[in-house]
Motif scaffolding. Structure first.
Motif, short mmCIF file in Angstrom:
data_model
loop_
_atom_site.label_atom_id
_atom_site.label_comp_id
_atom_site.label_asym_id
_atom_site.label_seq_id
_atom_site.Cartn_x
_atom_site.Cartn_y
_atom_site.Cartn_z
N GLU A 12 8.97 5.20 -5.26
CA GLU A 12 7.82 5.66 -4.17
C GLU A 12 7.07 4.48 -3.59
O GLU A 12 6.14 5.39 -2.66
CB GLU A 12 6.80 5.94 -6.08
CG GLU A 12 7.44 6.68 -6.82
CD GLU A 12 7.12 8.61 -6.04
OE1 GLU A 12 6.13 8.45 -5.37
OE2 GLU A 12 7.27 9.56 -7.17
N SER A 13 7.81 3.00 -3.96
CA SER A 13 7.40 2.17 -2.66
C SER A 13 6.78 2.83 -0.94
O SER A 13 6.55 2.41 -0.54
CB SER A 13 7.59 0.96 -3.32
OG SER A 13 7.10 0.90 -4.84
N THR A 58 -1.26 12.16 -7.50
CA THR A 58 -0.81 11.00 -8.33
C THR A 58 0.60 11.01 -8.81
O THR A 58 1.17 12.13 -8.87
CB THR A 58 -1.69 11.04 -9.56
OG1 THR A 58 -3.16 11.14 -9.02
CG2 THR A 58 -1.91 10.31 -10.54
N TRP A 70 0.93 -0.85 0.14
CA TRP A 70 -0.35 0.04 0.41
C TRP A 70 0.85 0.87 -0.57
O TRP A 70 0.08 2.64 0.13
CB TRP A 70 -1.23 -0.29 0.86
CG TRP A 70 -2.03 0.59 0.91
CD1 TRP A 70 -2.54 1.76 1.72
CD2 TRP A 70 -3.41 0.21 0.07
NE1 TRP A 70 -4.35 1.67 0.90
CE2 TRP A 70 -4.67 0.71 0.02
CE3 TRP A 70 -3.44 -1.13 -0.80
CZ2 TRP A 70 -5.60 0.84 -1.17
CZ3 TRP A 70 -4.08 -0.90 -1.43
CH2 TRP A 70 -5.26 0.02 -1.74
N GLN A 108 2.31 4.52 -2.54
CA GLN A 108 2.24 5.58 -3.41
C GLN A 108 2.22 4.78 -4.77
O GLN A 108 1.32 4.50 -5.63
CB GLN A 108 2.77 6.34 -3.55
CG GLN A 108 2.73 7.40 -4.12
CD GLN A 108 1.90 8.74 -3.85
OE1 GLN A 108 0.58 7.75 -3.36
NE2 GLN A 108 1.44 9.45 -4.39
N CYS A 155 0.57 5.91 0.63
CA CYS A 155 -0.70 5.31 -0.38
C CYS A 155 -1.02 7.50 0.00
O CYS A 155 -1.07 7.81 1.01
CB CYS A 155 -1.43 4.95 -0.97
SG CYS A 155 -2.52 4.74 0.43
N ASP A 156 -0.81 8.09 -1.32
CA ASP A 156 -1.80 9.43 -1.00
C ASP A 156 -2.91 9.71 -1.85
O ASP A 156 -2.15 9.39 -2.65
CB ASP A 156 -0.77 10.43 -0.93
CG ASP A 156 -1.88 12.47 -0.46
OD1 ASP A 156 -2.83 12.13 -1.23
OD2 ASP A 156 -0.34 12.84 -0.72
N TYR A 157 -4.35 9.58 -1.29
CA TYR A 157 -5.38 9.71 -2.82
C TYR A 157 -5.66 10.30 -3.35
O TYR A 157 -5.72 10.60 -4.48
CB TYR A 157 -6.48 9.29 -2.24
CG TYR A 157 -6.65 7.68 -1.09
CD1 TYR A 157 -6.87 7.20 -2.02
CD2 TYR A 157 -7.12 7.68 0.02
CE1 TYR A 157 -6.89 5.92 -0.96
CE2 TYR A 157 -6.38 7.45 1.22
CZ TYR A 157 -6.63 5.94 0.14
OH TYR A 157 -7.08 4.51 1.29
N SER A 180 2.59 1.22 -5.54
CA SER A 180 1.62 0.18 -5.57
C SER A 180 -0.08 0.57 -5.25
O SER A 180 -0.90 -0.34 -6.20
CB SER A 180 1.92 -0.98 -3.99
OG SER A 180 1.45 -0.39 -2.75
N TYR A 181 -0.43 1.79 -4.85
CA TYR A 181 -1.96 1.38 -4.85
C TYR A 181 -2.02 2.33 -6.03
O TYR A 181 -3.43 2.20 -7.01
CB TYR A 181 -1.92 3.25 -3.59
CG TYR A 181 -3.67 3.75 -3.80
CD1 TYR A 181 -4.69 3.07 -3.68
CD2 TYR A 181 -3.57 5.13 -4.41
CE1 TYR A 181 -5.11 4.08 -3.60
CE2 TYR A 181 -4.13 5.45 -4.49
CZ TYR A 181 -6.06 5.01 -4.36
OH TYR A 181 -6.79 5.32 -3.88
N TRP A 182 -1.47 3.14 -6.69
CA TRP A 182 -2.03 3.73 -8.42
C TRP A 182 -1.74 3.09 -9.34
O TRP A 182 -1.99 2.69 -10.21
CB TRP A 182 -0.99 5.03 -8.20
CG TRP A 182 -1.78 5.91 -7.50
CD1 TRP A 182 -1.01 6.67 -6.26
CD2 TRP A 182 -2.07 7.13 -7.80
NE1 TRP A 182 -1.39 7.76 -5.87
CE2 TRP A 182 -2.86 8.09 -7.02
CE3 TRP A 182 -3.52 6.65 -8.87
CZ2 TRP A 182 -3.36 8.51 -6.83
CZ3 TRP A 182 -4.93 7.70 -8.09
CH2 TRP A 182 -4.84 9.15 -7.71
#
Length: 421
Positions: A194-195, A204, A75, A77, A199-201, A79-81
């Motif tokens: 970035e991993s 991007t 989870w 940045q 994560c920041d919703y 991996s989330y996107w």
């Protein structure tokens, strides 16, 4: 919560950093070995054993799906996107696409419910992979293994232990040492920076891309302006391997026996590497144009390979007809009563010159006087003795039991597959 749990494992759990580093690098090593395995099977014609090949390609698809679900779990940045981009692909399905996406997400966007579902998939699928791997080995046990020469080795079998077990053990030890070196000195060299960011919703990343082993498929996805078309091509990049046996037009069983096919194959491998590099770059020129061209060649390779094989086979047949002559070297098998074994000889040994068919046999019978089996006369085929010696040197135990019809047929097929007959 997921990102904090990974942080806790690495910082607070004893040897937690080692477990995570091994988990990350083993996945990378496994994909590297899988791609080598598929490439080797493609080069040496292992797809002729279709049950083994189809189960292996299915296993590859399952491994890729499992790896993707595992990539999302930290989870971070990136991996989330990546999960946001890949999971939204199902919206391209006509009519029901949006409903399928909501069912996968467990809501109207990727969130904690999605993470729990992906964790369940990542945990369950390895057990399915074990079953499929057993099926893969069962097919392999039924058909037998291939070989670099692409020839029948049914009459020159060797024991798995200790010939193959020791060889494989050496490979595993070398790979294990390389893996330990990576974990000890460069544990995160293959992980995107970035991993390591939660994560920041609302933020991007400038460039969203998956792990290196998915980059070639991601480049193919981006090369098509249409979303649905890109998804179909991305899936076809692996599914096309199922149809390779149907596109094979060659008489021989290995690309190693086709000179121009070898060149074409290595160009395709280079094209695969270029696609991997293109997939890691941003969507801009010259990467857009190069990705489109590389994608076209990636898929055109398979039908072109069949055409090149057909041309090579027919060109050799044409050359053989143009060189047709009654005076040619002969390969003769005969039973040596003194040594009680089958032996071979060729016409240059009888005086150092060539004989016509009937003249050769009259001379051979007068000089040797041994009983002969006419089925061992290959007078209709050109052959060089250095090729025969090379073939016998490759399989020193392959010529036992030549009096048996089945063994004799296998030996003849071996020489034909090698291009000697």
């Amino acid at each position: 919560m997921a990102f904090e749990s990974v942080y806790f494992i690495m910082k607070e759990v004893e040897m937690g950093w080692a477990f995570r580093s091994f988990h990350i690098n083993v996945a990378n090593f496994m994909f590297f070995c899988l791609y080598l395995h598929v490439g080797r099977g493609l080069y040496y014609g292992s797809f002729r054993m279709y049950g083994v090949w189809a189960s292996g390609v299915s296993l590859l698809l399952l491994v890729m799906l499992t790896a993707f679900t595992g990539y999302v779990l930290p989870w971070g940045q990136m991996s989330y996107w990546a999960a946001q981009v890949i999971s939204s692909m199902v919206t391209a399905i006509p009519v029901v696409g949006k409903d399928v996406a909501i069912w996968i997400w467990g809501g109207y966007a990727v969130g904690n419910v999605t993470l729990k579902r992906l964790f369940s998939v990542h945990f369950i699928f390895p057990f399915v992979m074990v079953g499929l791997a057993v099926l893969h080995l069962a097919f392999l046990h039924t058909t037998g293994s291939g070989n670099p020469l692409g020839v029948d080795t049914g009459c020159s079998l060797v024991r798995f232990h200790s010939f193959y077990s020791v060889k494989d053990l050496v490979g595993v030890m070398v790979g294990g040492l390389a893996l330990c070196f990576m974990v000890g000195f460069f544990p995160y060299v293959l992980v995107d920076g970035e991993s390591f960011i939660p994560c920041d919703y609302m933020d991007t990343p400038s460039s969203i891309h998956p792990e290196w082993y998915f980059l070639f498929a991601y480049a193919i996805l981006r090369s098509v302006p249409s979303k649905a078309g890109g998804i179909i091509l991305m899936l076809c990049s692996i599914v096309v391997l199922f149809f390779v046996p149907e596109l094979w037009c060659g008489i021989k069983e290995s690309l190693g026996n086709y000179f121009f096919c070898q060149i074409l194959y290595w160009v395709w491998v280079a094209n695969f590497c270029v696609l991997t590099v293109v997939g890691s770059q941003s969507v801009e020129e010259p990467f857009i144009t190069s990705g489109e061209k590389m994608t076209i060649f990636y898929f055109m390779f398979f039908p072109i390979m069949g055409v090149v094989q057909w041309l090579e086979d027919n060109s050799f047949s044409l050359v053989a007809k143009l060189m047709n002559t009654t005076d040619r070297p002969h390969l003769v098998w005969f039973w040596d009563e003194h040594f009680c074994e089958w032996r071979y000889d060729y016409s240059p040994s009888f005086g150092g010159h060539l004989f016509k068919d009937e003249t050769f046999w009259e001379f051979f019978e007068a000089e040797d006087g041994s009983s002969m089996d006419e089925s061992w006369r290959f007078s209709d085929n050109l052959i060089k003795v250095k090729h025969v010696n090379k073939a016998l040197g490759k399989v020193p135990y392959g010529w036992q039991g030549l009096w048996d019809d089945e063994m004799r047929g296998r030996s003849i097929r071996r020489l034909r597959n090698m291009g000697i007959l």
